[in-house]
Write an enzyme that holds these catalytic residues in place. Structure first.
Site, PDB file in Angstrom:
ATOM      1  N   ASP A  70      10.755  -0.513  -9.332  1.00 21.64           N
ATOM      2  CA  ASP A  70      10.029  -0.880 -10.552  1.00 21.64           C
ATOM      3  C   ASP A  70      10.593  -0.113 -11.748  1.00 21.64           C
ATOM      4  OD1 ASP A  70       7.718  -2.312  -9.119  1.00 21.64           O
ATOM      5  OD2 ASP A  70       7.670  -0.341  -8.181  1.00 21.64           O
TER       6      ASP A  70
ATOM      7  N   ASP B  82      10.163  -2.350  -3.292  1.00 21.49           N
ATOM      8  CA  ASP B  82      10.926  -2.844  -4.432  1.00 21.49           C
ATOM      9  C   ASP B  82      11.290  -1.667  -5.324  1.00 21.49           C
ATOM     10  OD1 ASP B  82       8.604  -2.049  -5.672  1.00 21.49           O
ATOM     11  OD2 ASP B  82       8.143  -3.973  -6.589  1.00 21.49           O
TER      12      ASP B  82
ATOM     13  N   ASP C 224      11.436  -5.186 -10.086  1.00 25.15           N
ATOM     14  CA  ASP C 224      10.459  -5.610 -11.107  1.00 25.15           C
ATOM     15  C   ASP C 224      10.770  -4.900 -12.415  1.00 25.15           C
ATOM     16  OD1 ASP C 224       9.156  -7.114  -9.257  1.00 25.15           O
ATOM     17  OD2 ASP C 224       7.431  -5.771  -9.019  1.00 25.15           O
TER      18      ASP C 224
HETATM   19  N1  DCT Z   1      -0.145  -1.748  -9.438  1.00 19.72           N
HETATM   20  C1  DCT Z   1      -1.480  -1.773  -9.795  1.00 19.72           C
HETATM   21  N2  DCT Z   1      -2.270  -2.772  -9.365  1.00 19.72           N
HETATM   22  C2  DCT Z   1      -1.780  -3.758  -8.587  1.00 19.72           C
HETATM   23  C3  DCT Z   1      -0.433  -3.733  -8.205  1.00 19.72           C
HETATM   24  C4  DCT Z   1       0.372  -2.716  -8.657  1.00 19.72           C
HETATM   25  O1  DCT Z   1      -1.943  -0.902 -10.497  1.00 19.72           O
HETATM   26  N3  DCT Z   1      -2.591  -4.725  -8.196  1.00 19.72           N
HETATM   27  C5  DCT Z   1       0.681  -0.658  -9.911  1.00 19.72           C
HETATM   28  C6  DCT Z   1       0.686   0.462  -8.949  1.00 19.72           C
HETATM   29  C7  DCT Z   1       2.087   0.614  -8.514  1.00 19.72           C
HETATM   30  C8  DCT Z   1       2.915  -0.214  -9.465  1.00 19.72           C
HETATM   31  O2  DCT Z   1       2.015  -1.100 -10.082  1.00 19.72           O
HETATM   32  C9  DCT Z   1       4.059  -0.901  -8.796  1.00 19.72           C
HETATM   33  O3  DCT Z   1       3.587  -1.746  -7.748  1.00 19.72           O
HETATM   34  P1  DCT Z   1       4.247  -1.745  -6.304  1.00 19.72           P
HETATM   35  O4  DCT Z   1       5.717  -1.820  -6.400  1.00 19.72           O
HETATM   36  O5  DCT Z   1       3.560  -2.818  -5.536  1.00 19.72           O
HETATM   37  O6  DCT Z   1       3.782  -0.356  -5.727  1.00 19.72           O
HETATM   38  P2  DCT Z   1       4.597   0.921  -5.288  1.00 19.72           P
HETATM   39  O7  DCT Z   1       3.639   2.033  -5.322  1.00 19.72           O
HETATM   40  O8  DCT Z   1       5.832   1.038  -6.095  1.00 19.72           O
HETATM   41  O9  DCT Z   1       4.924   0.603  -3.792  1.00 19.72           O
HETATM   42  P3  DCT Z   1       6.351   0.399  -3.107  1.00 19.72           P
HETATM   43  O10 DCT Z   1       6.909   1.770  -2.969  1.00 19.72           O
HETATM   44  O11 DCT Z   1       6.107  -0.230  -1.778  1.00 19.72           O
HETATM   45  O12 DCT Z   1       7.177  -0.470  -3.995  1.00 19.72           O
HETATM   46 MG    MG Z   2       7.317  -0.463  -6.099  1.00 13.99          MG
END
Ligand code: DCT
Ligand code: MG
Length: 500
Positions: free
Chosen positions: A336, A334, A424
Site C-alpha cells: 500500500d 499487497d 494499492d
Molecule cells: N483499512 C481499513 N479498513 C478497511 C480496510 C483497510 O481501515 N476496511 C486500512 C487498514 C490497513 C490499510 O487500510 C491497508 O489495508 P490492507 O492492505 O488490507 O491491510 P494491511 O494491514 O496492509 O494487511 P496486509 O499486510 O495483508 O496487506
Molecule cells: Mg496491505
C-alpha cells in the site's frame, strides 16, 4: 540532605553536555522514554549508553520523572532498586517497565525498542504474581486498541490464532457481532507483553466475555479448542476460505458459489453460469502469484519502481509506504502506498499518469482506478465509512524477479522472470495527508477502535478524511498523525505499535 544511592551525586548532576545531546538527536520512538539507573552501572557507562541510545533515536531522560516509561538497570539487586523506586512516588507505577540491561542491549541491536518479555523484567521481590507484571496490581488494559501498544511480537499466538478462526467463521456466517467479539479478544491478547499461564491472568482484562474465557480455558487444558478444530475440518469453511482467497471475491460471492455446489477453483472456472467481473478474472489469472504473500524485499522493489516512475511526473511528488509494511510487517497480501502532490488538485492526474506509464512499460497486468468522490462540503458524513473518497487504484503489477527481489525461488518449469504483485495507491490532497496516512496504516482493528474511541469518548467523528468535533461543530485540522492523536487526547502510538 541524604543522597539516594541511585541518583548521581549532586556535583555531577549538572552536566552541561547532557542537555544539548538530548536536543540534538531526533526522537524516533515517541511512546518510549528511558531512564538509566547509574548505581552499579557507573557514570561513564551510563553516559556512553545514553549517548548510544539517543543516537539511535531513543528518548533518554537524565532525571527520573513520571514521563519515564522504561527504567533500565544493570546489576542492581531487585529489592534495593524497587524500594528506591517507591520512594519516588511516581505516577502510574503500574505502567512503568523496570527492566534489566538485556532489554536495552537487544533494543540497541534491533535499532528500535524490542517488545518487553518476561525475562526482561526486574521483578518486584514481594510480588507473587505469576505474570511478568512488575507491580502488585495489574496495569489497566484499555478496551480500545488505540490506547494499547501492540507490536508484532505476539506472546499469545496459540489463543489469537484460535480467535481468528472463530472470527472468520462468524464472518462467513454474516454474524458481525460475534466476529467482532473474537477480533477484539484477539487484539487484547496481542497487546499483552506476557503469555497467559492461567485463568487468573485474564482477570480484569477487557473484551473477554464468558464465551471467550471458555475457549481460553479449553486451550489451557488441551492446547487446542474443539470448536476451532471442528471449523478447520468443516468443508464449507474450507471452501469459503479458498474462494475468498481470490482477489475480488468476498464472502457473499463465495457463499453463492458454494450454494451452487462448487468446491474448487477449477469448478468455478468451468461453470458456464458464472460470470466473473474484471477483478475476479484477474484474481484467477494471477492466482498462483498473488495468493502468496508479498515480502518486504518485494515491497521495497515496488517502491523503487514507483519512485522512478513518478520522477517523470514532478520532482515534488511524495511517495510513502503505508499499510502493514509501515507497521513493520515482513509479509503482506499487497503493498500500500500514499502519494501526494504539493499542489492540491493534481492527485488524480498523478495516478492516471502512473497507470499510463506502467502500461507503456508493459508491467500493468490489472488496474481498477477509482476517481475522487471527495467533497469537504459533504462532510461530516452521517456514515463515516471505512472506504475513503480519495482517488485510488487497485493494481496488479509485473515485478521483475531475480536481483530485484531477493529470496524468490525460480520455478524450474516456469521461465518467467517476473511475478504478479498486488499494489494499492491512494492519492489524497496534501491537506488530508495525515488523516489518510493514519487510516491506511491500520491495522483494521486499530482503526476501528480509533473511530469508536473518538465517537464514544470524545464526541468526535474520525475517518480517513477529517476529524469533526460534534461539541464544537467544527473540523479540527491536523498536518501530522501526532497532531491527530493529540486532538483526540491520546498518547501517540507509533506505526509499529499499531498491530492490534
Ligand atoms: N483499512 C481499513 N479498513 C478497511 C480496510 C483497510 O481501515 N476496511 C486500512 C487498514 C490497513 C490499510 O487500510 C491497508 O489495508 P490492507 O492492505 O488490507 O491491510 P494491511 O494491514 O496492509 O494487511 P496486509 O499486510 O495483508 O496487506
Ligand atoms: Mg496491505
Amino acid at each position: 540532605m541524604l543522597q539516594s544511592p541511585f541518583l548521581p551525586p549532586v556535583r555531577k548532576r549538572r552536566r552541561p553536555e547532557m542537555t544539548p545531546a538530548r536536543v540534538q538527536h531526533e526522537v524516533r520512538f515517541e511512546g518510549v522514554t528511558l531512564y538509566l539507573v547509574e548505581r552499579r552501572m557507573g557514570s561513564s557507562r551510563r553516559n556512553f549508553l545514553t549517548h548510544l541510545a539517543r543516537s539511535k533515536g531513543f528518548c533518554v531522560h537524565d532525571i527520573l520523572s513520571s514521563e519515564v516509561t522504561h527504567i533500565v538497570a544493570e546489576g542492581n539487586p531487585a529489592e534495593e532498586l524497587w524500594s528506591w523506586l517507591e520512594e519516588h512516588h511516581l505516577r502510574d507505577m503500574c505502567n512503568l517497565h523496570v527492566l534489566d540491561i538485556r532489554w536495552f542491549t537487544e533494543s540497541m541491536q534491533a535499532g528500535r525498542p524490542v517488545a518487553v518479555e518476561t525475562r526482561h523484567y526486574i521483578q518486584k521481590p514481594s510480588s507473587k504474581l505469576k505474570t511478568a507484571l512488575p507491580a502488585t496490581s495489574k496495569p489497566t488494559v484499555s478496551q480500545y486498541a488505540c490506547q494499547r501498544r501492540t507490536t508484532l511480537d505476539n506472546q499469545n499466538k496459540i489463543f489469537t490464532d484460535a480467535f481468528e478462526v472463530l472470527a472468520e467463521s462468524n464472518e462467513f456466517l454474516d454474524s458481525r457481532g460475534q466476529c467482532l467479539a473474537f477480533r477484539r479478544a484477539a487484539s487484547v491478547l496481542k497487546s499483552l507483553q506476557f503469555t497467559l499461564r492461567s485463568l487468573d491472568d485474564i482477570e480484569g482484562l477487557p473484551c473477554l466475555g464468558e464465551q471467550i474465557k471458555s475457549v481460553i480455558e479449553e486451550i489451557f487444558e488441551f492446547r487446542t479448542c474443539s470448536k476451532v478444530e471442528e471449523i478447520l475440518r468443516d468443508e464449507k469453511y474450507q471452501t469459503l476460505k479458498l474462494f475468498t482467497s481470490v482477489f475480488g471475491v468476498g464472502p457473499k460471492t463465495a457463499e453463492k458459489w458454494y450454494r451452487k455446489g462448487l468446491r474448487t477453483l477449477k469448478a468455478v472456472l468451468a461453470e458456464p453460469d458464472i460470470h466473473l467481473n474484471k477483478m475476479q478474472e484477474a484474481g484467477f489469472l494471477y492466482y498462483e502469484d498473488i495468493s502468496k504473500s508479498v515480502s518486504k524485499a518485494d515491497a521495497q522493489a515496488v517502491e523503487t519502481l514507483i519512485k522512478d516512475t513518478i520522477s517523470y511526473y514532478s520532482s515534488d511528488t511524495k511517495l510513502f509506504l503505508t499499510g502493514g509494511f509501515r507497521r513493520g510487517k515482513e509479509h503482506g497480501h499487497d503493498v500500500d502506498f500514499i502519494l501526494t502532490t504539493p499542489e492540491i488538485g493534481k492527485e488524480q492526474a498523478l495516478l492516471l499518469f502512473l497507470i499510463d506509464k506502467f502500461k507503456n512499460l508493459g508491467i500493468l497486468l490489472y488496474s481498477d482506478f477509482q476517481e475522487s468522490t471527495f467533497d469537504i462540503q459533504k462532510l461530516p458524513s452521517c456514515k463515516f465509512e471505512a472506504m475513503d473518497h480519495f482517488p485510488k487504484c487497485f493494481l496488479i503489477l509485473k515485478l521483475k524477479t531475480g536481483e530485484q527481489t531477493a529470496g524468490v525461488q525460480q520455478n524450474q518449469n516456469d521461465s518467467r522472470d517476473w511475478k504478479a504483485i498486488r499494489v494499492d495507491l491512494v492519492a489524497p490532497p496534501a491537506d488530508r495527508y495525515a488523516f489518510a496516512m493514519l487510516g491506511w496504516t491500520g491495522s483494521t482493528q486499530f482503526e476501528r477502535d480509533l473511530r469508536r474511541y473518538a465517537r464514544k469518548e470524545r464526541r468526535m467523528l474520525l475517518d480517513n478524511h477529517a476529524l469533526y468535533d460534534k461539541t464544537k461543530h467544527a473540523f479540527l485540522e491536523a498536518q501530522t498523525e501526532e497532531e491527530i492523536f493529540d486532538l483526540l487526547g491520546l498518547e501517540y502510538i507509533e506505526p509499529w505499535q499499531r498491530n492490534a
